[in-house]
Design a protein around this motif. Structure first.
Motif, PDB file in Angstrom:
ATOM      1  N   LEU A 164      42.069 -58.520 -53.931  1.00  0.00           N
ATOM      2  CA  LEU A 164      43.049 -58.565 -52.797  1.00  0.00           C
ATOM      3  C   LEU A 164      44.477 -58.266 -52.790  1.00  0.00           C
ATOM      4  O   LEU A 164      45.227 -57.634 -52.219  1.00  0.00           O
ATOM      5  CB  LEU A 164      43.207 -60.234 -52.299  1.00  0.00           C
ATOM      6  CG  LEU A 164      41.782 -61.006 -51.693  1.00  0.00           C
ATOM      7  CD1 LEU A 164      41.939 -62.162 -51.652  1.00  0.00           C
ATOM      8  CD2 LEU A 164      41.609 -60.011 -50.269  1.00  0.00           C
ATOM      9  N   ARG A 165      44.917 -58.260 -54.313  1.00  0.00           N
ATOM     10  CA  ARG A 165      46.312 -57.929 -54.861  1.00  0.00           C
ATOM     11  C   ARG A 165      46.073 -56.113 -54.548  1.00  0.00           C
ATOM     12  O   ARG A 165      47.240 -55.582 -54.125  1.00  0.00           O
ATOM     13  CB  ARG A 165      46.597 -58.175 -56.150  1.00  0.00           C
ATOM     14  CG  ARG A 165      47.805 -57.730 -56.572  1.00  0.00           C
ATOM     15  CD  ARG A 165      48.475 -58.283 -57.942  1.00  0.00           C
ATOM     16  NE  ARG A 165      47.316 -57.938 -59.045  1.00  0.00           N
ATOM     17  CZ  ARG A 165      46.530 -58.297 -59.536  1.00  0.00           C
ATOM     18  NH1 ARG A 165      46.369 -60.065 -59.285  1.00  0.00           N
ATOM     19  NH2 ARG A 165      45.711 -58.087 -60.463  1.00  0.00           N
ATOM     20  N   GLY A 168      46.050 -55.402 -50.593  1.00  0.00           N
ATOM     21  CA  GLY A 168      47.381 -55.805 -49.914  1.00  0.00           C
ATOM     22  C   GLY A 168      47.000 -55.899 -48.355  1.00  0.00           C
ATOM     23  O   GLY A 168      47.178 -54.969 -47.357  1.00  0.00           O
ATOM     24  N   THR A 170      46.844 -57.279 -44.525  1.00  0.00           N
ATOM     25  CA  THR A 170      47.986 -57.715 -43.624  1.00  0.00           C
ATOM     26  C   THR A 170      47.277 -58.038 -42.283  1.00  0.00           C
ATOM     27  O   THR A 170      46.039 -58.210 -42.393  1.00  0.00           O
ATOM     28  CB  THR A 170      49.031 -56.231 -43.020  1.00  0.00           C
ATOM     29  OG1 THR A 170      48.021 -55.306 -42.612  1.00  0.00           O
ATOM     30  CG2 THR A 170      49.291 -55.782 -44.673  1.00  0.00           C
ATOM     31  N   ARG A 174      42.734 -56.743 -42.171  1.00  0.00           N
ATOM     32  CA  ARG A 174      42.120 -57.918 -42.588  1.00  0.00           C
ATOM     33  C   ARG A 174      41.093 -57.923 -43.573  1.00  0.00           C
ATOM     34  O   ARG A 174      40.454 -56.641 -43.620  1.00  0.00           O
ATOM     35  CB  ARG A 174      41.683 -58.752 -41.351  1.00  0.00           C
ATOM     36  CG  ARG A 174      42.937 -59.229 -40.378  1.00  0.00           C
ATOM     37  CD  ARG A 174      42.466 -59.936 -39.272  1.00  0.00           C
ATOM     38  NE  ARG A 174      43.417 -60.481 -38.515  1.00  0.00           N
ATOM     39  CZ  ARG A 174      43.368 -61.236 -37.570  1.00  0.00           C
ATOM     40  NH1 ARG A 174      42.261 -61.671 -37.181  1.00  0.00           N
ATOM     41  NH2 ARG A 174      44.017 -61.507 -36.718  1.00  0.00           N
ATOM     42  N   THR A 198      47.178 -66.387 -52.702  1.00  0.00           N
ATOM     43  CA  THR A 198      47.946 -65.127 -53.151  1.00  0.00           C
ATOM     44  C   THR A 198      48.372 -64.339 -51.954  1.00  0.00           C
ATOM     45  O   THR A 198      48.767 -63.239 -52.117  1.00  0.00           O
ATOM     46  CB  THR A 198      47.059 -64.456 -54.215  1.00  0.00           C
ATOM     47  OG1 THR A 198      46.016 -63.827 -53.755  1.00  0.00           O
ATOM     48  CG2 THR A 198      46.856 -65.329 -55.535  1.00  0.00           C
ATOM     49  N   VAL A 199      47.584 -64.709 -50.900  1.00  0.00           N
ATOM     50  CA  VAL A 199      47.923 -63.979 -49.664  1.00  0.00           C
ATOM     51  C   VAL A 199      48.290 -64.401 -48.420  1.00  0.00           C
ATOM     52  O   VAL A 199      48.467 -65.594 -48.471  1.00  0.00           O
ATOM     53  CB  VAL A 199      46.496 -63.130 -49.237  1.00  0.00           C
ATOM     54  CG1 VAL A 199      45.716 -62.279 -50.211  1.00  0.00           C
ATOM     55  CG2 VAL A 199      45.389 -64.239 -48.905  1.00  0.00           C
ATOM     56  N   ARG A 200      48.936 -63.856 -47.451  1.00  0.00           N
ATOM     57  CA  ARG A 200      49.420 -64.317 -46.151  1.00  0.00           C
ATOM     58  C   ARG A 200      48.442 -64.919 -45.282  1.00  0.00           C
ATOM     59  O   ARG A 200      47.323 -64.274 -45.374  1.00  0.00           O
ATOM     60  CB  ARG A 200      50.243 -63.094 -45.450  1.00  0.00           C
ATOM     61  CG  ARG A 200      51.294 -63.766 -44.554  1.00  0.00           C
ATOM     62  CD  ARG A 200      52.095 -62.458 -44.003  1.00  0.00           C
ATOM     63  NE  ARG A 200      51.342 -62.012 -42.708  1.00  0.00           N
ATOM     64  CZ  ARG A 200      51.715 -61.028 -42.210  1.00  0.00           C
ATOM     65  NH1 ARG A 200      52.925 -60.539 -42.555  1.00  0.00           N
ATOM     66  NH2 ARG A 200      51.022 -60.375 -41.181  1.00  0.00           N
ATOM     67  N   THR A 203      45.323 -63.523 -42.975  1.00  0.00           N
ATOM     68  CA  THR A 203      44.656 -62.078 -43.254  1.00  0.00           C
ATOM     69  C   THR A 203      43.588 -61.952 -44.104  1.00  0.00           C
ATOM     70  O   THR A 203      42.950 -60.822 -43.919  1.00  0.00           O
ATOM     71  CB  THR A 203      45.923 -61.494 -44.260  1.00  0.00           C
ATOM     72  OG1 THR A 203      45.999 -61.863 -45.396  1.00  0.00           O
ATOM     73  CG2 THR A 203      47.326 -61.216 -43.322  1.00  0.00           C
ATOM     74  N   VAL A 204      42.989 -63.085 -44.484  1.00  0.00           N
ATOM     75  CA  VAL A 204      42.027 -63.009 -45.303  1.00  0.00           C
ATOM     76  C   VAL A 204      41.055 -64.186 -44.622  1.00  0.00           C
ATOM     77  O   VAL A 204      41.679 -65.469 -44.683  1.00  0.00           O
ATOM     78  CB  VAL A 204      42.081 -62.993 -46.770  1.00  0.00           C
ATOM     79  CG1 VAL A 204      40.801 -63.075 -47.562  1.00  0.00           C
ATOM     80  CG2 VAL A 204      43.068 -61.755 -47.213  1.00  0.00           C
TER      81      VAL A 204
END
Length: 289
Positions: A164-165, A168, A170, A174, A198-200, A203-204
């Protein structure tokens, strides 16, 4: 002459009065095309197996049946079989000169004939391994091509946070993730929760099924089982399953061949457990919203 074992009157020697009192109409056999995968019992021998093929041998039409241990046996096509407890006369499967276009995809969606594959979206669906990807492709492949959704291998949920890092995600890119054995308290659920932090938000989406492996998402009756065997802790699950089934299990190639056999038994969404169906459909909706 053909001996009709279903139509004989077992009370024939008991006299006219007895015949009138006890005679029942014989069970008549219906015709049944010997379609591939149909489970059949040969009355004379008790052999139970799925139809593998119908062919000509020595001028006669025969049907080849494969039992749950992978053994095959050939029988003459015609009467003398049972299907779901009813006597049948097996006939050659119906073939047509021109293939009929399906009105539904394997997932149950309305088919879109000759639809070109859409340019891939930025969003993705990630699955843990090759077997997961092949099963998703077989059942949902047509839908995913129309929607422009690419399925990629994650190679284990342990890699989720790093993946995921690197990706990235958004709002426009997705990621939907399908995870094996996603149940409360499992290692997989902890790793998924850590990765989501770790994500917004939005988005996931990580969803999963309760099974140790995606093999169990295939209904067991498709390979002649009432239920998938329970494998002891400490035993490599897939090898344990193969030993329980009596299939070769010595090498990794045996596992690969077994999976292809299981995958071939899947014809549509109806051959999968609802706990997988709902999760995949939800992920597709999420990445195409």
């Amino acid at each position: 002459m053909t001996d009709d074992r279903y139509g004989s009157d077992v009370l024939a020697g008991a006299g006219a009065t007895s015949r009138a009192a006890h005679h029942r109409a014989p069970r008549t056999s219906r015709e049944q095309p010997a379609e591939r995968g149909l489970v059949v019992e040969d009355v004379e021998t008790g052999w139970v197996g799925a139809v593998v093929r119908v062919e000509k041998s020595g001028g006669l039409h025969v049907v080849v049946l494969e039992d749950r241990r992978g053994r095959t046996r050939t029988f003459r096509l015609g009467p003398g079989f049972w299907v779901e407890g009813e006597p049948v006369v097996l006939t050659a499967p119906v073939t047509t000169r021109a293939p009929v276009r399906p009105t539904r995809t394997a997932s149950g969606s309305v088919a879109v004939p000759d639809a070109p594959a859409r340019v891939a979206r930025g969003s993705r669906i990630w699955v843990e391994g090759k077997h997961d990807a092949e099963l998703v492709e077989k059942v949902w492949g047509d839908d995913l091509r129309v929607e422009g959704v690419v399925v990629e291998l994650l190679d284990g949920v342990d890699n989720l946070a790093d993946a995921l890092r690197d990706f990235g995600p958004t709002a426009d890119r997705r990621v939907g993730v399908l995870v094996d054995h996603l149940v409360p308290g499992s290692k997989e659920s902890r790793l998924a929760a850590d990765a989501l932090r770790t994500v917004r938000a939005g988005t996931v989406r990580v969803l999963g099924h309760p099974y140790v492996d995606v093999w169990q998402a295939v209904r067991p009756e498709r390979i002649g089982l009432e239920a998938w065997p329970t494998i002891e802790r400490g035993t490599e699950w897939k090898r344990g399953i193969l030993r329980e089934l009596g299939w070769p299990a010595a090498e990794q190639a045996d596992v690969a061949r077994a999976w292809q056999r299981i995958l071939r038994s899947v014809r549509s969404y109806a051959d999968l457990e609802p706990s997988l169906l709902g999760r995949v459909e939800e992920l597709i909706d999420f990445v195409t919203a």
